[in-house]
Design a protein around this motif. Structure first.
Motif, short mmCIF file in Angstrom:
data_model
loop_
_atom_site.label_atom_id
_atom_site.label_comp_id
_atom_site.label_asym_id
_atom_site.label_seq_id
_atom_site.Cartn_x
_atom_site.Cartn_y
_atom_site.Cartn_z
N ARG A 128 2.34 13.77 -6.17
CA ARG A 128 0.64 14.16 -6.65
C ARG A 128 0.42 15.69 -6.22
NH1 ARG A 128 -4.34 11.91 -6.19
NH2 ARG A 128 -5.76 13.04 -5.05
N LYS A 168 2.12 2.49 -3.36
CA LYS A 168 1.15 3.05 -4.23
C LYS A 168 1.11 4.49 -4.00
CE LYS A 168 -1.64 -1.07 -4.60
NZ LYS A 168 -2.83 -1.76 -4.02
N LEU A 169 1.59 5.21 -2.95
CA LEU A 169 1.65 6.67 -2.74
C LEU A 169 2.54 7.24 -3.77
CD1 LEU A 169 2.00 6.77 1.13
CD2 LEU A 169 -0.18 7.11 -0.19
N SER A 226 -7.79 5.92 1.03
CA SER A 226 -8.07 5.14 -0.11
C SER A 226 -6.83 4.22 -0.47
CB SER A 226 -8.57 5.91 -1.15
OG SER A 226 -8.48 5.05 -2.57
N THR A 227 -5.74 4.93 -0.51
CA THR A 227 -4.38 4.31 -1.04
C THR A 227 -3.66 3.39 -0.06
OG1 THR A 227 -3.92 6.31 -2.52
CG2 THR A 227 -2.09 4.72 -1.78
N GLN A 259 0.95 -1.36 0.06
CA GLN A 259 0.07 0.00 0.05
C GLN A 259 0.96 1.32 0.04
OE1 GLN A 259 -1.90 -1.31 3.59
NE2 GLN A 259 -3.63 -2.09 2.41
N TRP A 288 -7.60 10.69 0.13
CA TRP A 288 -6.80 9.78 -0.96
C TRP A 288 -5.71 8.91 -0.22
CZ3 TRP A 288 -1.13 10.54 -1.42
CH2 TRP A 288 -0.60 10.16 -2.58
#
Length: 179
Positions: A123, A118-119, A156-157, A115, A153
């Motif tokens: 962004r 995935k950041l 969710s991530t 997880q 965000w």
């Protein structure tokens, strides 16, 4: 013997006129759930308290908020020692960054390596973040209102729940928990 101090960090109450929950009512819910020495700080859901089992108190309070106020409010718990560690571990303090740009998102759980991978660090440049354990440190030079590094965000991530506080609030909560 008195129990150690903890802080309950409630997410999303009394923000922008939504999810109204008076602090006096919140303190009473903590009292009814077995907490002692209850102190609230500002209107956004910060409650310092003593309890033998802080997580059980938080679960009871969360349920009562749902029943009495029809609100689904995540509650993240930290001990006084954990708050101290949060402060001493902040990687942006050593960088000499303006503390008014600093925030901490307190996560309910530790995300998995997959997880975390995935950041996207780009962004919301120039905003930055650093994840250490269950603390997500944020450096937001454009301000918290303009960042794309949002709780939604990250939740969710990372597949966990977080609640954010500015650095001044973190320091004040630490002071409230000093014995």
């Amino acid at each position: 013997m008195s129990h150690p101090l903890s802080v309950a960090l409630l997410r999303g109450i009394n923000v922008g006129g939504k999810n109204i929950l008076p602090m006096k009512s919140l303190a009473e819910l903590f009292r009814q759930s077995g907490a002692e020495d209850i102190k609230t700080y500002i209107q956004s859901g910060n409650v310092v308290f003593r309890a033998a089992h802080p997580d059980k108190v938080a679960a009871k309070v969360r349920a009562q908020i749902g029943e009495q106020f029809s609100l689904k409010v995540p509650v993240v718990i930290r001990s006084a020692a954990e708050i101290t560690t949060t402060i001493t571990t902040n990687p942006y303090l050593q960088s000499g960054i303006d503390p008014s740009w600093l925030h901490v998102m307190f996560l309910a759980g530790v995300p998995s390596a997959g997880q975390i991978a995935k950041l996207d660090p780009t962004r919301s440049a120039p905003d930055e973040f650093a994840l250490i354990g269950r603390d997500l440190y944020l450096h937001l030079p454009n301000g918290a209102a303009k960042t794309r590094l949002t709780a939604t965000w990250f939740d969710s991530t990372l597949k966990t729940t977080g609640t954010q506080r500015n650095w001044r609030t973190v320091l004040t909560l630490s002071d409230m928990m000093a014995v």
